[in-house]
Design a protein around this motif. Structure first.
Motif, PDB file in Angstrom:
ATOM      1  N   PHE A 211       0.896  -1.166   0.000  1.00 34.61           N
ATOM      2  CA  PHE A 211       0.000   0.000   0.000  1.00 34.61           C
ATOM      3  C   PHE A 211       0.929   1.209   0.000  1.00 34.61           C
ATOM      4  CE2 PHE A 211      -4.162   1.761   2.048  1.00 34.61           C
ATOM      5  CZ  PHE A 211      -4.136   2.825   1.170  1.00 34.61           C
ATOM      6  N   VAL A 212       1.060   1.850  -1.150  1.00 34.27           N
ATOM      7  CA  VAL A 212       2.042   2.922  -1.323  1.00 34.27           C
ATOM      8  C   VAL A 212       1.300   4.254  -1.473  1.00 34.27           C
ATOM      9  CG1 VAL A 212       3.847   3.797  -2.868  1.00 34.27           C
ATOM     10  CG2 VAL A 212       3.612   1.350  -2.497  1.00 34.27           C
ATOM     11  N   SER A 213       1.808   5.281  -0.836  1.00 35.15           N
ATOM     12  CA  SER A 213       1.222   6.601  -1.066  1.00 35.15           C
ATOM     13  C   SER A 213       2.232   7.497  -1.778  1.00 35.15           C
ATOM     14  CB  SER A 213       0.744   7.227   0.238  1.00 35.15           C
ATOM     15  OG  SER A 213       1.789   7.268   1.161  1.00 35.15           O
ATOM     16  N   ILE A 214       1.706   8.373  -2.603  1.00 38.51           N
ATOM     17  CA  ILE A 214       2.550   9.331  -3.328  1.00 38.51           C
ATOM     18  C   ILE A 214       2.162  10.718  -2.839  1.00 38.51           C
ATOM     19  CG2 ILE A 214       3.223  10.238  -5.587  1.00 38.51           C
ATOM     20  CD1 ILE A 214       2.256   7.574  -6.808  1.00 38.51           C
ATOM     21  N   MET A 215       3.158  11.476  -2.392  1.00 37.82           N
ATOM     22  CA  MET A 215       2.879  12.819  -1.873  1.00 37.82           C
ATOM     23  C   MET A 215       3.761  13.852  -2.561  1.00 37.82           C
ATOM     24  SD  MET A 215       2.156  12.692   2.180  1.00 37.82           S
ATOM     25  CE  MET A 215       1.567  14.358   2.186  1.00 37.82           C
ATOM     26  N   GLY A 216       3.380  15.072  -2.408  1.00 38.72           N
ATOM     27  CA  GLY A 216       4.179  16.160  -2.964  1.00 38.72           C
ATOM     28  C   GLY A 216       3.303  17.371  -3.145  1.00 38.72           C
ATOM     29  N   PRO A 217       3.908  18.548  -3.351  1.00 34.93           N
ATOM     30  CA  PRO A 217       3.111  19.754  -3.531  1.00 34.93           C
ATOM     31  C   PRO A 217       2.317  19.719  -4.845  1.00 34.93           C
ATOM     32  CG  PRO A 217       5.448  20.226  -3.836  1.00 34.93           C
ATOM     33  CD  PRO A 217       5.355  18.810  -3.390  1.00 34.93           C
ATOM     34  N   SER A 218       1.343  20.624  -4.933  1.00 41.65           N
ATOM     35  CA  SER A 218       0.525  20.669  -6.170  1.00 41.65           C
ATOM     36  C   SER A 218       1.423  20.913  -7.379  1.00 41.65           C
ATOM     37  CB  SER A 218      -0.486  21.807  -6.079  1.00 41.65           C
ATOM     38  OG  SER A 218      -1.433  21.509  -5.115  1.00 41.65           O
ATOM     39  N   GLY A 219       1.141  20.222  -8.461  1.00 42.26           N
ATOM     40  CA  GLY A 219       1.878  20.422  -9.711  1.00 42.26           C
ATOM     41  C   GLY A 219       3.224  19.712  -9.741  1.00 42.26           C
ATOM     42  N   CYS A 220       3.516  18.859  -8.767  1.00 44.26           N
ATOM     43  CA  CYS A 220       4.826  18.196  -8.758  1.00 44.26           C
ATOM     44  C   CYS A 220       4.848  16.950  -9.635  1.00 44.26           C
ATOM     45  CB  CYS A 220       5.238  17.840  -7.327  1.00 44.26           C
ATOM     46  SG  CYS A 220       4.238  16.516  -6.630  1.00 44.26           S
ATOM     47  N   GLY A 221       3.666  16.545 -10.148  1.00 40.96           N
ATOM     48  CA  GLY A 221       3.645  15.393 -11.065  1.00 40.96           C
ATOM     49  C   GLY A 221       3.051  14.128 -10.468  1.00 40.96           C
ATOM     50  N   LYS A 222       2.410  14.237  -9.283  1.00 37.33           N
ATOM     51  CA  LYS A 222       1.853  13.036  -8.619  1.00 37.33           C
ATOM     52  C   LYS A 222       0.824  12.344  -9.517  1.00 37.33           C
ATOM     53  CE  LYS A 222      -0.053  15.338  -5.204  1.00 37.33           C
ATOM     54  NZ  LYS A 222       0.289  16.729  -5.471  1.00 37.33           N
ATOM     55  N   SER A 223      -0.149  13.151  -9.982  1.00 35.08           N
ATOM     56  CA  SER A 223      -1.221  12.545 -10.789  1.00 35.08           C
ATOM     57  C   SER A 223      -0.673  12.027 -12.107  1.00 35.08           C
ATOM     58  CB  SER A 223      -2.329  13.563 -11.042  1.00 35.08           C
ATOM     59  OG  SER A 223      -2.960  13.860  -9.829  1.00 35.08           O
TER      60      SER A 223
ATOM     61  N   ASP B 237      -2.601  14.401   2.177  1.00 36.75           N
ATOM     62  CA  ASP B 237      -2.820  14.308   3.615  1.00 36.75           C
ATOM     63  C   ASP B 237      -1.737  13.434   4.264  1.00 36.75           C
ATOM     64  OD1 ASP B 237      -3.770  13.670   6.169  1.00 36.75           O
ATOM     65  OD2 ASP B 237      -5.864  13.905   5.527  1.00 36.75           O
ATOM     66  N   ASP B 238      -0.894  14.079   5.060  1.00 27.31           N
ATOM     67  CA  ASP B 238       0.217  13.377   5.733  1.00 27.31           C
ATOM     68  C   ASP B 238      -0.264  12.221   6.601  1.00 27.31           C
ATOM     69  OD1 ASP B 238       2.807  13.935   5.232  1.00 27.31           O
ATOM     70  OD2 ASP B 238       2.789  15.849   6.342  1.00 27.31           O
ATOM     71  N   SER B 239      -1.353  12.495   7.344  1.00 20.96           N
ATOM     72  CA  SER B 239      -1.812  11.475   8.294  1.00 20.96           C
ATOM     73  C   SER B 239      -2.275  10.227   7.553  1.00 20.96           C
ATOM     74  CB  SER B 239      -2.946  12.034   9.166  1.00 20.96           C
ATOM     75  OG  SER B 239      -4.060  12.315   8.357  1.00 20.96           O
ATOM     76  N   MET B 240      -2.842  10.431   6.397  1.00 18.85           N
ATOM     77  CA  MET B 240      -3.283   9.272   5.596  1.00 18.85           C
ATOM     78  C   MET B 240      -2.069   8.538   5.057  1.00 18.85           C
ATOM     79  SD  MET B 240      -6.800   9.588   4.116  1.00 18.85           S
ATOM     80  CE  MET B 240      -8.130  10.332   5.016  1.00 18.85           C
ATOM     81  N   ALA B 241      -1.105   9.326   4.534  1.00 19.84           N
ATOM     82  CA  ALA B 241       0.078   8.710   3.945  1.00 19.84           C
ATOM     83  C   ALA B 241       0.817   7.870   4.982  1.00 19.84           C
ATOM     84  CB  ALA B 241       0.992   9.787   3.384  1.00 19.84           C
ATOM     85  N   ARG B 242       0.803   8.365   6.239  1.00 22.81           N
ATOM     86  CA  ARG B 242       1.513   7.635   7.299  1.00 22.81           C
ATOM     87  C   ARG B 242       0.893   6.253   7.562  1.00 22.81           C
ATOM     88  NH1 ARG B 242       2.211  12.706   9.805  1.00 22.81           N
ATOM     89  NH2 ARG B 242       0.354  12.391  11.089  1.00 22.81           N
ATOM     90  N   GLN B 243      -0.358   6.106   7.187  1.00 21.04           N
ATOM     91  CA  GLN B 243      -1.023   4.826   7.444  1.00 21.04           C
ATOM     92  C   GLN B 243      -0.784   3.809   6.317  1.00 21.04           C
ATOM     93  OE1 GLN B 243      -5.054   5.130   9.205  1.00 21.04           O
ATOM     94  NE2 GLN B 243      -4.738   7.342   9.056  1.00 21.04           N
ATOM     95  N   THR B 244       0.016   4.188   5.301  1.00 13.99           N
ATOM     96  CA  THR B 244       0.318   3.239   4.220  1.00 13.99           C
ATOM     97  C   THR B 244       1.687   2.626   4.470  1.00 13.99           C
ATOM     98  OG1 THR B 244       1.345   4.929   2.844  1.00 13.99           O
ATOM     99  CG2 THR B 244      -1.027   4.630   2.585  1.00 13.99           C
ATOM    100  N   HIS B 245       2.044   1.592   3.697  1.00 14.01           N
ATOM    101  CA  HIS B 245       3.307   0.893   3.930  1.00 14.01           C
ATOM    102  C   HIS B 245       4.510   1.743   3.558  1.00 14.01           C
ATOM    103  CE1 HIS B 245       0.886  -3.048   3.064  1.00 14.01           C
ATOM    104  NE2 HIS B 245       0.648  -2.570   4.267  1.00 14.01           N
ATOM    105  N   ARG B 246       4.347   2.519   2.521  1.00 16.52           N
ATOM    106  CA  ARG B 246       5.526   3.229   1.987  1.00 16.52           C
ATOM    107  C   ARG B 246       5.094   4.550   1.378  1.00 16.52           C
ATOM    108  NH1 ARG B 246       8.924   2.094  -2.961  1.00 16.52           N
ATOM    109  NH2 ARG B 246       7.410   0.497  -3.539  1.00 16.52           N
ATOM    110  N   LEU B 247       5.976   5.515   1.462  1.00 12.92           N
ATOM    111  CA  LEU B 247       5.664   6.844   0.936  1.00 12.92           C
ATOM    112  C   LEU B 247       6.671   7.194  -0.165  1.00 12.92           C
ATOM    113  CD1 LEU B 247       4.264   9.670   1.109  1.00 12.92           C
ATOM    114  CD2 LEU B 247       5.891  10.218   2.901  1.00 12.92           C
TER     115      LEU B 247
END
Lengths: 415, 220
Positions: free
Chosen positions: B33-45, B200-210
């Motif tokens: 369960f991997v989460s992808i984070m970053g500021p808007s426009g950084c290419g996540k989507s 959302d940091d708190s959500m990302a923290r609940q996944t296996h890897r960021l």
């Protein structure tokens, strides 16, 4: 899956009532016109009462005599003598019916004039045609031979001439152009658009005033060669050609010389065209090309308009396209979906057109513009209309559907 | 399960060239369960779209379940998406003209599944997300949280091995967001590989890897 597409198409229709109205109005009016025209063409050229054997008959309607030395040309129906000598003796036809073109006459009832169309026919005419006898029967060979002054009338003429006392008119007399005739049969009339069977009154061709003995080759009669079945038409045509080739090309007619003649036995539709265009094939080609272009424009312009409306409407559904593609719909399947939807919408328009056409056809039939008009949405007309609907749906759906199916998923989802 | 090698994505217009992703190398393993984070426009989507075969990279290689997909044509890509991948979008992307049940059935329309089987599988999926009582409703009759649960049911109805979720809680309040995360965690526990874009940091923290992106580059 198709049900899913149709559900969507239905919802899309309901979403924009105005666009839906414009779309369906365009489709239904176009198709209504096409269906009424098709129905009229079928009425003119199809196999209908009382010419129910048209599809196994050849029509010999005129002979053209030319004098090449004087550049003169005479064309008219044939004489009884010619028909009896050369056509009645043919082996392939089951029957050869003979009838004059209709002529005008007057009858009077209580001082009131009734204008009539009359025909002189032989006994085989009643076998070649499929008239419904409401009362009595047709004249027989013997009555022709003896020149009996008998007559077959239509139900319409019966209503005009005789009091409606519920009694049979068989055996009663009618006076036409100063001569008295005994009624031996009453038929349901033929529409005026069928000139070889249309009349109010039918006489044996041997009665006075028919002038059946005049003419050598040209006269006032046409012949209907009826084969046993459709498959014998070609053989019958060959026999006809052979019979004609044995007649000397030159001769004298009504005191004038001719150096050659032409005569044709044609199917009903062909002879109908010949009556308009003569033997000039280029005129026929020009006419049909013009009709094809007009039809294409008539269908093409609303189809183009529909393409435009469809593109706009499909653009609203970009997100749906994106979702479907994301979940595994290939472009080909989406193309199919939009075409199915478009054909569905066209068929709704087609159904409306069917209702409109039915109403218009009933109006024409009941208006009295054409006596005994029997325009109908029969299986032929319906199948043609169905094909037109399908073509229309394809014409207006393929291009927008193709465009939309090629949308990139991410772009579609962003819309 | 998913492997990206030297992936680059460049958006070009007639005058501007924008590098959306720069030399991305990553692997997502089965069951993660991997989460992808970053500021808007950084290419996540963009990254998620490329992983989900919704978009093509300008350069680099993608492997899904051991298969290199660069040479795949539309038909083959569509089949791979249909069988292996499920999507959850931030704005749900439900088809408003179709009922909840019909929406959930969509992925199954592109398989050889009978209508009866489609109905059964869609019902099952809706039961899993707790919406079996809303099958005949239309999207407009649902709340945001309910819509997202329908979207999840649609994503899982074909039993894909990988679920890609693009900010699935972005349009929801925190209570609804937590509910959706709980459903995703349950799906992950049942064996699905999940890749989720989130702010959302708190959500990302609940996944296996960021995985963290910045200006199109992977920084974590």
């Amino acid at each position: 899956m198709i049900l899913n597409y149709i559900k969507i198409a239905w919802k899309v229709l309901l979403r924009h009532p105005f666009y839906t109205f414009i779309t369906l109005f365009g489709i239904s009016i176009t198709l209504t016109v096409l269906m009424v025209v098709t129905s009229f063409m079928d009425h003119l050229l199809g196999v209908h009462y009382p010419e129910g054997n048209r599809d196994r008959s050849l029509f010999v309607t005129s002979v053209v005599q030319k004098d090449t030395t004087r550049s003169s040309r005479s064309s008219s129906p044939m004489s009884v003598r010619f028909i009896q000598t050369y056509l009645k003796t043919m082996q392939t036809p089951e029957r050869v019916g003979m009838t004059s073109m209709f002529t005008f006459a007057n009858a009077y009832v209580n001082g009131k004039r009734i204008k009539l169309f009359t025909k002189y026919t032989d006994a085989d005419f009643w076998r070649v045609c499929t008239f419904e006898f409401l009362d009595g029967k047709p004249f027989a060979e013997q009555q022709i031979k003896t020149g009996d002054q008998v007559v077959v009338i239509t139900d319409d003429f019966q209503k005009q001439y005789f009091e409606d006392d519920g009694k049979t008119v068989i055996g009663r007399e009618v006076e036409i152009e100063g001569l008295r005739y005994r009624v031996i049969g009453v038929v349901k009339g033929s529409p005026a658009t069928r000139p070889y069977s249309y009349a109010d009154v039918y006489f044996p061709y041997t009665v006075p005033k028919s002038n059946y003995e005049r003419g050598n080759m040209r006269g006032n009669f046409i012949a209907i060669l009826m084969a046993k079945d459709k498959s014998e038409l070609t053989t019958m045509q060959s026999e006809f050609q052979q019979a004609m080739s044995r007649i000397p090309q030159s001769g004298t007619e009504y005191g004038s010389k001719y150096t050659n003649f032409t005569i044709k036995a044609e199917g009903y539709a062909d002879q109908y065209m010949t009556s308009f265009f003569g033997d000039d094939d280029s005129r026929r080609v020009f006419f049909f090309t013009a009709v094809a272009i007009i039809l294409l424009m008539f269908m093409g312009l609303p189809a183009l308009n529909l393409v435009n409306v469809n593109v706009g409407r499909m653009m609203e559904r970009a997100s749906e396209i994106g979702v479907r593609k994301a979940f595994g719909a290939p472009a080909k399947t989406l193309l199919y979906q939009f075409i199915v939807e478009n054909i569905f919408i066209t068929f709704i328009g087609g159904s409306l057109a069917l209702v409109f056409s039915f109403v218009i056809i009933q109006l024409i039939n009941n208006s009295g513009w054409i006596a005994y008009a029997d325009l109908a949405i029969n299986p032929t007309v319906f199948l043609v209309s169905l094909a037109v609907c399908f073509l229309f749906g394809l014409l207006s759906g393929v291009l927008p559907a193709f465009r939309m199916s090629k949308l990139k998923i991410v772009d579609a989802l962003k819309s | 399960m998913i492997k990206l090698q030297n992936v680059e994505k460049v958006y070009r217009t007639s005058s501007v060239e924008t590098l959306a992703l720069n030399n991305i190398n990553l692997t997502v393993n089965k069951g993660e369960f991997v989460s992808i984070m970053g500021p808007s426009g950084c290419g996540k989507s963009t990254l998620l779209n490329i992983m989900g075969l919704l978009d093509e990279p300008s350069q680099g290689h993608i492997e899904i379940d051991g298969r290199r997909v660069e040479s795949y044509q539309d038909q083959k890509l569509a089949r791979l998406r249909n069988e292996k991948l499920g999507f959850i979008f931030q704005s749900f992307h439900l088809i408003n003209d179709l009922s909840v049940l019909d929406n959930v059935e969509i992925p199954l329309l592109y398989r050889n599944t009978s209508a009866k089987e489609r109905r059964e599988l869609a019902r099952e999926a809706l039961e899993k997300v707790g919406l079996s009582n809303r099958m005949k409703h239309f999207p407009k009759q649902l709340s945001g949280g309910q819509k997202q649960r329908v979207a999840i049911a649609r994503a899982i109805v074909g039993r894909p091995e990988i679920i890609l979720a693009d900010e699935p809680t972005g349009n929801l309040d925190s209570v609804m967001g937590n509910e959706i995360l709980a459903i995703l965690q349950k799906l992950n526990a049942d064996g699905a590989t999940i890749i989720m874009v989130t702010h959302d940091d708190s959500m990302a923290r609940q996944t296996h890897r960021l995985i963290r992106l910045f200006d199109g580059t992977q920084v974590q």
